[in-house]
Design a protein around this motif. Structure first.
Motif, PDB file in Angstrom:
ATOM      1  N   GLN A   1      57.848  44.405  47.275  1.00 53.54           N
ATOM      2  CA  GLN A   1      58.799  44.678  46.203  1.00 53.54           C
ATOM      3  C   GLN A   1      59.442  43.420  45.620  1.00 53.54           C
ATOM      4  OE1 GLN A   1      61.536  47.515  47.928  1.00 53.54           O
ATOM      5  NE2 GLN A   1      59.878  48.932  48.443  1.00 53.54           N
ATOM      6  N   ARG A   2      59.170  42.270  46.200  1.00 54.47           N
ATOM      7  CA  ARG A   2      59.720  41.040  45.641  1.00 54.47           C
ATOM      8  C   ARG A   2      59.148  40.832  44.233  1.00 54.47           C
ATOM      9  NH1 ARG A   2      62.559  37.915  49.094  1.00 54.47           N
ATOM     10  NH2 ARG A   2      62.245  36.079  47.779  1.00 54.47           N
ATOM     11  N   PRO A   3      59.954  40.450  43.260  1.00 52.22           N
ATOM     12  CA  PRO A   3      59.488  40.434  41.868  1.00 52.22           C
ATOM     13  C   PRO A   3      58.203  39.647  41.635  1.00 52.22           C
ATOM     14  CG  PRO A   3      61.862  40.191  41.940  1.00 52.22           C
ATOM     15  CD  PRO A   3      61.398  40.138  43.356  1.00 52.22           C
ATOM     16  N   ASN A   4      58.132  38.428  42.153  1.00 50.69           N
ATOM     17  CA  ASN A   4      56.923  37.635  41.907  1.00 50.69           C
ATOM     18  C   ASN A   4      55.704  38.222  42.605  1.00 50.69           C
ATOM     19  OD1 ASN A   4      58.373  35.894  40.339  1.00 50.69           O
ATOM     20  ND2 ASN A   4      58.292  34.161  41.744  1.00 50.69           N
ATOM     21  N   ILE A   5      55.908  38.748  43.813  1.00 52.68           N
ATOM     22  CA  ILE A   5      54.789  39.366  44.535  1.00 52.68           C
ATOM     23  C   ILE A   5      54.357  40.649  43.845  1.00 52.68           C
ATOM     24  CG2 ILE A   5      54.070  40.440  46.704  1.00 52.68           C
ATOM     25  CD1 ILE A   5      54.210  37.387  46.834  1.00 52.68           C
ATOM     26  N   ALA A   6      55.307  41.457  43.421  1.00 54.37           N
ATOM     27  CA  ALA A   6      54.968  42.705  42.729  1.00 54.37           C
ATOM     28  C   ALA A   6      54.176  42.427  41.459  1.00 54.37           C
ATOM     29  CB  ALA A   6      56.239  43.487  42.409  1.00 54.37           C
ATOM     30  N   ARG A   7      54.586  41.405  40.708  1.00 51.65           N
ATOM     31  CA  ARG A   7      53.840  41.044  39.495  1.00 51.65           C
ATOM     32  C   ARG A   7      52.434  40.579  39.851  1.00 51.65           C
ATOM     33  NH1 ARG A   7      58.986  39.429  37.505  1.00 51.65           N
ATOM     34  NH2 ARG A   7      58.834  37.408  38.537  1.00 51.65           N
ATOM     35  N   TYR A   8      52.330  39.789  40.912  1.00 52.83           N
ATOM     36  CA  TYR A   8      51.013  39.314  41.335  1.00 52.83           C
ATOM     37  C   TYR A   8      50.112  40.468  41.757  1.00 52.83           C
ATOM     38  CZ  TYR A   8      47.426  37.230  44.294  1.00 52.83           C
ATOM     39  OH  TYR A   8      46.215  36.897  44.863  1.00 52.83           O
ATOM     40  N   LEU A   9      50.638  41.388  42.558  1.00 52.81           N
ATOM     41  CA  LEU A   9      49.831  42.507  43.040  1.00 52.81           C
ATOM     42  C   LEU A   9      49.329  43.381  41.896  1.00 52.81           C
ATOM     43  CD1 LEU A   9      51.913  43.603  46.175  1.00 52.81           C
ATOM     44  CD2 LEU A   9      49.871  42.138  46.106  1.00 52.81           C
ATOM     45  N   ALA A  10      50.084  43.435  40.820  1.00 52.38           N
ATOM     46  CA  ALA A  10      49.696  44.253  39.667  1.00 52.38           C
ATOM     47  C   ALA A  10      48.814  43.499  38.680  1.00 52.38           C
ATOM     48  CB  ALA A  10      50.953  44.753  38.951  1.00 52.38           C
ATOM     49  N   SER A  11      48.569  42.216  38.949  1.00 48.74           N
ATOM     50  CA  SER A  11      47.813  41.390  38.005  1.00 48.74           C
ATOM     51  C   SER A  11      46.337  41.302  38.403  1.00 48.74           C
ATOM     52  CB  SER A  11      48.407  39.977  37.978  1.00 48.74           C
ATOM     53  OG  SER A  11      47.987  39.236  39.124  1.00 48.74           O
ATOM     54  N   PRO A  12      45.491  40.885  37.473  1.00 46.03           N
ATOM     55  CA  PRO A  12      44.073  40.701  37.811  1.00 46.03           C
ATOM     56  C   PRO A  12      43.824  39.533  38.757  1.00 46.03           C
ATOM     57  CG  PRO A  12      44.513  39.983  35.551  1.00 46.03           C
ATOM     58  CD  PRO A  12      45.753  40.665  36.038  1.00 46.03           C
ATOM     59  N   ARG A  13      44.827  38.704  38.981  1.00 45.32           N
ATOM     60  CA  ARG A  13      44.654  37.601  39.931  1.00 45.32           C
ATOM     61  C   ARG A  13      44.522  38.119  41.362  1.00 45.32           C
ATOM     62  NH1 ARG A  13      48.904  36.236  37.043  1.00 45.32           N
ATOM     63  NH2 ARG A  13      50.387  36.199  38.791  1.00 45.32           N
ATOM     64  N   ARG A  14      45.126  39.273  41.633  1.00 39.88           N
ATOM     65  CA  ARG A  14      45.022  39.883  42.961  1.00 39.88           C
ATOM     66  C   ARG A  14      43.734  40.707  42.997  1.00 39.88           C
ATOM     67  NH1 ARG A  14      46.937  40.184  48.433  1.00 39.88           N
ATOM     68  NH2 ARG A  14      46.955  42.375  49.068  1.00 39.88           N
ATOM     69  N   LEU A  15      42.696  40.137  43.577  1.00 39.07           N
ATOM     70  CA  LEU A  15      41.432  40.839  43.682  1.00 39.07           C
ATOM     71  C   LEU A  15      41.545  41.972  44.703  1.00 39.07           C
ATOM     72  CD1 LEU A  15      38.890  37.865  43.738  1.00 39.07           C
ATOM     73  CD2 LEU A  15      39.773  39.130  41.764  1.00 39.07           C
ATOM     74  N   ALA A  16      40.762  43.002  44.511  1.00 33.75           N
ATOM     75  CA  ALA A  16      40.743  44.106  45.468  1.00 33.75           C
ATOM     76  C   ALA A  16      40.015  43.687  46.730  1.00 33.75           C
ATOM     77  CB  ALA A  16      40.055  45.318  44.845  1.00 33.75           C
ATOM     78  N   PHE A  17      40.384  44.298  47.859  1.00 29.18           N
ATOM     79  CA  PHE A  17      39.600  44.104  49.070  1.00 29.18           C
ATOM     80  C   PHE A  17      38.184  44.602  48.816  1.00 29.18           C
ATOM     81  CE2 PHE A  17      43.897  44.395  50.969  1.00 29.18           C
ATOM     82  CZ  PHE A  17      43.865  43.277  51.785  1.00 29.18           C
ATOM     83  N   ASN A  18      37.225  43.970  49.466  1.00 30.58           N
ATOM     84  CA  ASN A  18      35.839  44.416  49.343  1.00 30.58           C
ATOM     85  C   ASN A  18      35.071  44.040  50.607  1.00 30.58           C
ATOM     86  OD1 ASN A  18      34.715  41.678  49.048  1.00 30.58           O
ATOM     87  ND2 ASN A  18      35.616  41.712  46.997  1.00 30.58           N
ATOM     88  N   GLU A  19      33.820  44.447  50.644  1.00 31.83           N
ATOM     89  CA  GLU A  19      33.035  44.262  51.867  1.00 31.83           C
ATOM     90  C   GLU A  19      32.311  42.918  51.916  1.00 31.83           C
ATOM     91  OE1 GLU A  19      35.058  46.942  52.514  1.00 31.83           O
ATOM     92  OE2 GLU A  19      33.840  47.620  50.833  1.00 31.83           O
ATOM     93  N   GLN A  20      32.894  41.929  51.258  1.00 25.78           N
ATOM     94  CA  GLN A  20      32.435  40.549  51.372  1.00 25.78           C
ATOM     95  C   GLN A  20      33.500  39.665  52.026  1.00 25.78           C
ATOM     96  OE1 GLN A  20      29.242  39.815  50.536  1.00 25.78           O
ATOM     97  NE2 GLN A  20      29.105  42.004  50.076  1.00 25.78           N
ATOM     98  N   GLY A  21      34.691  40.196  52.220  1.00 28.71           N
ATOM     99  CA  GLY A  21      35.797  39.395  52.708  1.00 28.71           C
ATOM    100  C   GLY A  21      35.998  39.502  54.209  1.00 28.71           C
ATOM    101  N   ILE A  22      37.196  39.142  54.643  1.00 32.33           N
ATOM    102  CA  ILE A  22      37.527  39.183  56.068  1.00 32.33           C
ATOM    103  C   ILE A  22      37.783  40.611  56.514  1.00 32.33           C
ATOM    104  CG2 ILE A  22      39.249  38.496  57.792  1.00 32.33           C
ATOM    105  CD1 ILE A  22      39.728  35.999  56.068  1.00 32.33           C
TER     106      ILE A  22
END
Length: 241
Positions: free
Chosen positions: A209-230
């Motif tokens: 809920q922190r403003p900068n984190i919330a904006r980041y999570l809603a942005s395209p910079r935050r990639l979705a988890f996928n089956e290539q990651g950790i």
């Protein structure tokens, strides 16, 4: 001058722990391999350099001017004071670093659930071993680590709003990312044990809920988890038993 973060494109991976700190602080940074003009080639140019005196072994690494800093915990130990995400007390900075190093161990074990034998083999080549490794991770290791982090949080002399001290540090952000990753990879198992970790879950929600984190999570910079990651979700590796 902007910080330069070097990590594989297309996944959150270990680089996400650094991104969260940079985003929370509103720092000026470039995610180099996502830059179409530079791409992954710029990362390999540094890693394979025949003249760079301080070669990084693998990403992620951070470039700050002429300085190259590798490894997540090392990067965050360097960035923390600069970004206002580390305690002012030098001793407590080492406490935060110790917690981040423990997170590093935890993340490595999470990764090894789907690659328990050989990093060069595909998951499909080691599914039976991955199932056994995941069962042990869910049964023994998730509780081992989360019990510890919950205890650290609850025993913080400054209160249970943060892992260390009375203000946000980068390890709070990293705990958020660990909870996110485990919930993605093992949703049934995490749903079953959520009640055991009220402090960690409250911290996770507060970070989100922190403003900068919330904006980041809603942005395209935050990639979705996928089956290539950790953190990867293979239903056959998750168990609510």
């Amino acid at each position: 001058m902007a910080y330069e973060l070097y990590y594989w494109d297309g996944i959150q991976g270990r680089g996400e722990f650094v991104r969260l700190a940079l985003e929370e602080a509103g720092a000026d940074y470039v995610d180099v391999t996502r830059d179409q003009r530079r791409g992954t080639g710029a990362m390999f140019e540094i890693m394979e350099s025949e003249s760079e005196p301080h070669l990084p072994f693998a990403p992620p690494f951070l470039k700050d001017g002429g300085l190259i800093i590798p490894h997540v915990a090392n990067i965050l130990f360097y960035l923390g004071p600069k970004l206002g995400l580390a305690p002012e007390d030098d001793g407590l900075r080492h406490v935060v670093n110790g917690l981040q190093l423990t997170i590093t161990d935890f993340v490595a074990e999470a990764h090894d659930t789907h690659h328990p034998i050989d990093l060069s083999l595909y998951y499909e080549d080691q599914k039976a071993e991955a199932k056994a490794r995941s069962a042990a991770f869910i049964r023994d290791r998730i509780p081992k680590f989360l019990d510890y982090f919950e205890r650290v949080l609850q025993q913080n002399p400054k209160g249970s709003n943060h892992m260390v001290g009375d203000a946000l540090t980068y390890v709070d952000l990293s705990i958020f990312q660990v909870i996110e990753g485990l919930t993605y990879a093992f949703p049934k198992s995490m749903a079953k044990c959520r009640a055991k970790y009220p402090g960690l879950l409250a911290l996770h929600d507060a970070v989100a809920q922190r403003p900068n984190i919330a904006r980041y999570l809603a942005s395209p910079r935050r990639l979705a988890f996928n089956e290539q990651g950790i953190f990867r979700h293979y239903p056959e590796l998750d168990s609510a038993e």
